[in-house]
Design a protein around this motif. Structure first.
Motif, short mmCIF file in Angstrom:
data_model
loop_
_atom_site.label_atom_id
_atom_site.label_comp_id
_atom_site.label_asym_id
_atom_site.label_seq_id
_atom_site.Cartn_x
_atom_site.Cartn_y
_atom_site.Cartn_z
N ASN A 154 13.82 -8.70 -0.92
CA ASN A 154 12.52 -8.23 -0.46
C ASN A 154 12.41 -6.76 -0.84
OD1 ASN A 154 11.44 -10.58 0.94
ND2 ASN A 154 13.09 -10.27 2.42
N VAL A 155 11.37 -6.41 -1.61
CA VAL A 155 11.26 -5.07 -2.19
C VAL A 155 9.99 -4.39 -1.71
CG1 VAL A 155 11.23 -3.71 -4.31
CG2 VAL A 155 12.48 -5.89 -4.25
N ILE A 156 10.14 -3.17 -1.19
CA ILE A 156 9.00 -2.32 -0.85
C ILE A 156 8.94 -1.19 -1.86
CG2 ILE A 156 8.03 -0.70 0.82
CD1 ILE A 156 7.75 -3.54 1.75
N VAL A 157 7.84 -1.09 -2.57
CA VAL A 157 7.60 0.04 -3.47
C VAL A 157 6.73 1.03 -2.70
CG1 VAL A 157 6.61 0.80 -5.66
CG2 VAL A 157 7.80 -1.40 -5.51
N ALA A 158 7.27 2.22 -2.42
CA ALA A 158 6.65 3.15 -1.48
C ALA A 158 5.60 4.05 -2.13
CB ALA A 158 7.73 4.00 -0.82
N GLU A 159 4.93 3.55 -3.15
CA GLU A 159 3.85 4.29 -3.81
C GLU A 159 2.64 4.38 -2.86
OE1 GLU A 159 3.71 5.83 -6.69
OE2 GLU A 159 5.00 4.84 -8.18
N PRO A 160 1.74 5.35 -3.12
CA PRO A 160 0.60 5.54 -2.21
C PRO A 160 -0.39 4.38 -2.22
CG PRO A 160 0.40 6.96 -4.15
CD PRO A 160 1.78 6.37 -4.19
N THR A 161 -0.67 3.84 -1.01
CA THR A 161 -1.64 2.75 -0.86
C THR A 161 -2.57 2.97 0.34
OG1 THR A 161 -0.22 1.41 0.59
CG2 THR A 161 0.06 1.09 -1.79
N LYS A 162 -2.58 4.20 0.88
CA LYS A 162 -3.34 4.49 2.10
C LYS A 162 -2.83 3.66 3.28
CE LYS A 162 -7.44 3.73 0.33
NZ LYS A 162 -8.92 3.68 0.15
N CYS A 163 -1.56 3.30 3.24
CA CYS A 163 -0.90 2.48 4.26
C CYS A 163 -1.39 1.04 4.24
CB CYS A 163 -1.08 3.07 5.67
SG CYS A 163 -0.54 4.78 5.85
N GLU A 164 -2.14 0.67 3.21
CA GLU A 164 -2.59 -0.71 3.07
C GLU A 164 -1.53 -1.55 2.38
OE1 GLU A 164 -7.26 0.69 2.39
OE2 GLU A 164 -6.15 -0.32 0.78
N LEU A 165 -1.61 -2.85 2.56
CA LEU A 165 -0.67 -3.77 1.93
C LEU A 165 -1.24 -4.15 0.56
CD1 LEU A 165 -0.16 -6.04 5.06
CD2 LEU A 165 1.44 -4.32 4.22
N HIS A 166 -0.63 -3.62 -0.49
CA HIS A 166 -1.11 -3.93 -1.84
C HIS A 166 -0.25 -5.06 -2.41
CE1 HIS A 166 -3.67 -0.14 -2.86
NE2 HIS A 166 -3.92 -0.63 -1.66
N VAL A 167 -0.89 -6.21 -2.57
CA VAL A 167 -0.17 -7.43 -2.92
C VAL A 167 -0.11 -7.68 -4.43
CG1 VAL A 167 -0.70 -8.52 -0.71
CG2 VAL A 167 -2.27 -8.83 -2.64
N GLY A 168 -0.72 -6.79 -5.21
CA GLY A 168 -0.71 -7.01 -6.66
C GLY A 168 -0.99 -5.75 -7.43
N GLN A 169 -0.70 -5.80 -8.71
CA GLN A 169 -0.98 -4.68 -9.62
C GLN A 169 -1.22 -5.22 -11.02
OE1 GLN A 169 2.81 -2.51 -9.50
NE2 GLN A 169 3.31 -3.33 -11.51
N LYS A 170 -1.95 -4.44 -11.81
CA LYS A 170 -2.13 -4.80 -13.21
C LYS A 170 -0.86 -4.50 -14.01
CE LYS A 170 -7.13 -4.28 -13.89
NZ LYS A 170 -8.19 -3.43 -14.47
N GLY A 171 -0.76 -5.16 -15.16
CA GLY A 171 0.28 -4.80 -16.12
C GLY A 171 -0.18 -3.59 -16.93
N ALA A 172 0.74 -2.99 -17.66
CA ALA A 172 0.41 -1.80 -18.45
C ALA A 172 1.15 -1.82 -19.77
CB ALA A 172 0.75 -0.54 -17.67
#
Length: 373
Positions: A154-172
């Motif tokens: 189970n991995v938490i990436v502590a990047e800024p999300t305004k304390c919201e649960l961000h369940v996805g990201q785009k590829g780059a």
């Protein structure tokens, strides 16, 4: 050291991505028992950069909990109106380079790690990596050196999300393109000669084809994300106003929705470039996968309960940018969840809302207790 003092200290370290992160790594090292720390040098030319790993060994090792953060920042700029390395708390906003991206998240990781006083039931890792803002050398090194069974963490990436649960990201993906030509006096040219020898002219022809690709991207949709994007972000070429340029380079930044593949996106760009000039150089300088975590996983379900209990609400979103969730997802489920607003990242006069920090520390501590004790 309280949260404000710790954030002030971290901002005071000049860990811009073009510099060594040795000082900030040595400081984090000083806060913990040596036996739980591993510092690894990461090769990047002549630059000395380092990863730092904290490992609290558990009774079992099959479902580790991992917190991920990076110690480097983007470079400062002339647009700053404040000292970027001196933290200032003004009306609850703490200004400073990296305050949001992501030294506030590093504060939350450190304080959560310092709260662990007994042996957990599962392994707990805190990974502080280097070079995240450039080529991700630190994260890639962790993939090689951290001994984990894929798919179980189970991995938490502590990047800024305004304390919201961000369940996805785009590829780059980042692609560097270089056209070559022949330098001579600009008075001695014409259209055909420009097509053959003018490197900037070739780049302009390629831009026309790339613009058509970009138009097609506007037609692609996804339930969670905005459309995929493609941007030329840097360009270099020419030596004088009266000399035909013999070289022109530019960088393409491509953001992908989860239904796209990096291989296909790269092939589309490469075809456009080589159709203009088969001798052009096309090089992928960065690639990172998209990520989506299912909302029925143990990680998300527990994080959402904790969010409701501590923050008083559950806000779910995705991030249009890229984080190392796209890399660490091979270890297991990755959730992006941290203090600060992503929109402040990479901005002059960057700041973080200070009250996000104690809230996220409380959330991380509760998640540790729930999953590992």
């Amino acid at each position: 050291m309280n949260d404000q003092e710790l954030l002030n200290k971290l901002i005071g370290f000049d860990s811009q991505s073009q510099n060594s992160n040795r000082e900030i790594v040595d400081f984090i090292f000083s806060l913990f028992p040596k036996e739980i720390i591993t510092i690894t040098p990461v090769k990047k030319g002549d630059l000395e950069i380092f990863n730092l790993q904290l490992k609290f060994a558990g009774e079992s090792h099959d479902k580790p909990l991992i917190f991920s953060g990076h110690t480097d920042t983007v470079p400062t700029s002339s647009k700053w109106t404040r000292d970027p390395f001196k933290a200032e708390n003004v009306d609850g906003k703490v200004y400073g380079l990296g305050s949001c991206d992501m030294k506030a998240g590093v504060v939350c990781m450190i304080q959560s790690a310092l709260s662990i006083k007994e042996k957990p039931k599962q392994d707990i890792y805190f990974l502080f990596d280097c070079d995240e803002e450039v080529a991700g050398a630190g994260g890639k090194d962790f993939i090689k050196t951290v001994d984990l069974k894929g798919g179980q963490a189970n991995v938490i990436v502590a990047e800024p999300t305004k304390c919201e649960l961000h369940v996805g990201q785009k590829g780059a993906m980042e692609v560097e393109v270089t056209f070559y030509g022949k330098a001579f006096h600009s008075a001695d040219t014409n259209l055909e000669t420009n097509k053959k020898h003018n490197a900037i002219h070739k780049a302009m022809l390629a831009y026309s084809g790339l613009s058509k690709l970009e138009e097609k991207l506007e037609e692609k949709t996804h339930d969670l994300f905005r459309v995929p994007t493609q941007s030329i972000c840097t360009i270099r070429g020419g030596t004088a106003p009266n000399v035909i340029p013999d070289e022109c380079s530019f960088n393409i930044n491509r953001r992908l929705i989860p239904t796209e593949t990096i291989e296909e996106a790269y092939a589309d760009i490469e075809k456009v470039i080589l159709d203009v000039d088969p001798t052009a150089k096309v090089e992928m300088t960065f690639q990172g996968d998209s990520n989506i975590v299912s909302q029925d996983t143990e990680l998300f379900l527990n994080a959402s309960l904790i969010s409701q209990e501590i923050l008083g609400e559950i806000k779910i979103d995705v991030i249009e940018g890229w984080t190392q969730a796209g890399l660490f997802k091979q270890w297991g489920n990755c959730l992006i969840w941290g203090p600060g607003d992503f929109m402040m990242a990479h901005q002059a006069d960057e700041y973080v809302e200070f009250d996000h920090i104690p809230k996220m520390i409380a959330c991380y501590k509760r998640l540790i207790r729930t999953l590992c004790f």
